[in-house]
Design an enzyme around this catalytic site. Structure first.
Site, PDB file in Angstrom:
ATOM      1  N   ARG A 170     -23.037  74.726  60.617  1.00 40.60           N
ATOM      2  CA  ARG A 170     -22.214  73.509  60.615  1.00 40.60           C
ATOM      3  C   ARG A 170     -20.786  73.775  61.060  1.00 40.60           C
ATOM      4  NH1 ARG A 170     -25.677  73.195  56.328  1.00 40.60           N
ATOM      5  NH2 ARG A 170     -24.159  74.134  54.942  1.00 40.60           N
ATOM      6  N   GLU A 179     -24.120  84.498  43.649  1.00 38.30           N
ATOM      7  CA  GLU A 179     -24.383  84.427  42.206  1.00 38.30           C
ATOM      8  C   GLU A 179     -25.549  85.359  41.853  1.00 38.30           C
ATOM      9  OE1 GLU A 179     -24.846  81.046  38.752  1.00 38.30           O
ATOM     10  OE2 GLU A 179     -24.954  80.450  40.863  1.00 38.30           O
TER      11      GLU A 179
HETATM   12  P1  AMP Z   1     -19.163  79.617  49.520  1.00 36.92           P
HETATM   13  O1  AMP Z   1     -19.368  80.976  50.143  1.00 36.92           O
HETATM   14  O2  AMP Z   1     -19.642  79.543  48.112  1.00 36.92           O
HETATM   15  O3  AMP Z   1     -17.724  79.137  49.682  1.00 36.92           O
HETATM   16  O4  AMP Z   1     -20.108  78.621  50.308  1.00 36.92           O
HETATM   17  C1  AMP Z   1     -19.722  78.102  51.534  1.00 36.92           C
HETATM   18  C2  AMP Z   1     -20.862  78.000  52.502  1.00 36.92           C
HETATM   19  O5  AMP Z   1     -22.051  77.477  51.898  1.00 36.92           O
HETATM   20  C3  AMP Z   1     -20.509  77.066  53.618  1.00 36.92           C
HETATM   21  O6  AMP Z   1     -20.978  77.605  54.847  1.00 36.92           O
HETATM   22  C4  AMP Z   1     -21.193  75.756  53.276  1.00 36.92           C
HETATM   23  O7  AMP Z   1     -21.723  75.155  54.422  1.00 36.92           O
HETATM   24  C5  AMP Z   1     -22.278  76.123  52.270  1.00 36.92           C
HETATM   25  N1  AMP Z   1     -22.210  75.330  51.029  1.00 36.92           N
HETATM   26  C6  AMP Z   1     -21.952  75.810  49.789  1.00 36.92           C
HETATM   27  N2  AMP Z   1     -22.020  74.848  48.851  1.00 36.92           N
HETATM   28  C7  AMP Z   1     -22.290  73.707  49.512  1.00 36.92           C
HETATM   29  C8  AMP Z   1     -22.447  72.330  49.109  1.00 36.92           C
HETATM   30  N3  AMP Z   1     -22.338  71.947  47.831  1.00 36.92           N
HETATM   31  N4  AMP Z   1     -22.718  71.414  50.059  1.00 36.92           N
HETATM   32  C9  AMP Z   1     -22.821  71.793  51.359  1.00 36.92           C
HETATM   33  N5  AMP Z   1     -22.688  73.047  51.803  1.00 36.92           N
HETATM   34  C10 AMP Z   1     -22.426  74.017  50.902  1.00 36.92           C
END
Ligand code: AMP
Length: 175
Positions: free
Chosen positions: A58, A95
């Site tokens: 995305r 996690e």
């Molecule tokens: P993080 O590494 O936890 O910051 O997760 C970010 C990545 O996971 C990004 O590439 C997002 O596209 C995806 N992502 C994580 N949580 C969500 C969510 N609640 N909705 C959509 N995409 C998410």
């Protein structure tokens, strides 16, 4: 324009307990998509950015537009095994377990200013790993941008301390 109105929440995707923030309902309509691109372009123009690096998949929706508008090159950060040539990689904690992202070893020249983009900031693990990857290659991170930042209990912003960061939509989450 209230960009948040264009985000669709899909509870239970991709697994129970996740409240998925769907950006396809924003980018499928020209006006909010253009506005989201314009805000980011205006924020980062005239800063000497040479590369926009975005995280699959995305992140690419905005990443290519930003690179074109900022007169920069575009760099693909991908999941393992997708890039054809020699890569450098970064592994980060989830996690449960770990995840890895990769970038071509020659995607960024030493000293180039880089804008890092992803659609959404949650825990910050992915963006921090991508930032490490860019720095490993010798890039200088000029800023990190997201369309959506999940605020509250995830503390993603804390993981990116020391970087200039912008998000267009803040959505609070409870754990
Ligand atoms: P993080 O590494 O936890 O910051 O997760 C970010 C990545 O996971 C990004 O590439 C997002 O596209 C995806 N992502 C994580 N949580 C969500 C969510 N609640 N909705 C959509 N995409 C998410």
């Amino acid at each position: 324009m209230n960009l948040e109105e264009y985000i669709r929440t899909v509870d239970g995707f991709p697994k129970p307990g996740i409240s998925f923030k769907d950006i396809t309902t924003l980018c499928k309509i020209h006006a909010p998509f253009k506005e989201s691109c314009d805000i980011l372009v205006n924020h980062f123009k005239n800063k000497g950015i040479k590369k926009v690096a975005a995280i699959e998949a995305r992140g690419y929706v905005w990443g290519g537009v930003l690179a074109y508008q900022l007169e920069a090159g575009f760099v693909l950060i991908r999941k393992p095994g997708k890039l054809p040539a020699e890569t450098i990689s970064e592994t980060y904690e989830l996690e449960y377990g770990t995840d890895t992202i990769e970038m071509h070893y020659d995607a960024i020249e030493k000293g180039e200013k880089v804008l890092l983009f992803d659609d959404l900031l949650a825990t910050g693990g992915t963006a921090k790993a991508a930032a490490n990857l860019i720095e490993k290659a010798g890039g200088i991170i000029e800023g990190i941008a997201f369309v959506i930042e999940l605020t509250g209990s995830l503390h993603g912003r804390d993981k990116l301390k020391g970087y200039k960061m912008i998000s267009l939509i803040e959505i609070p989450v409870e754990e």
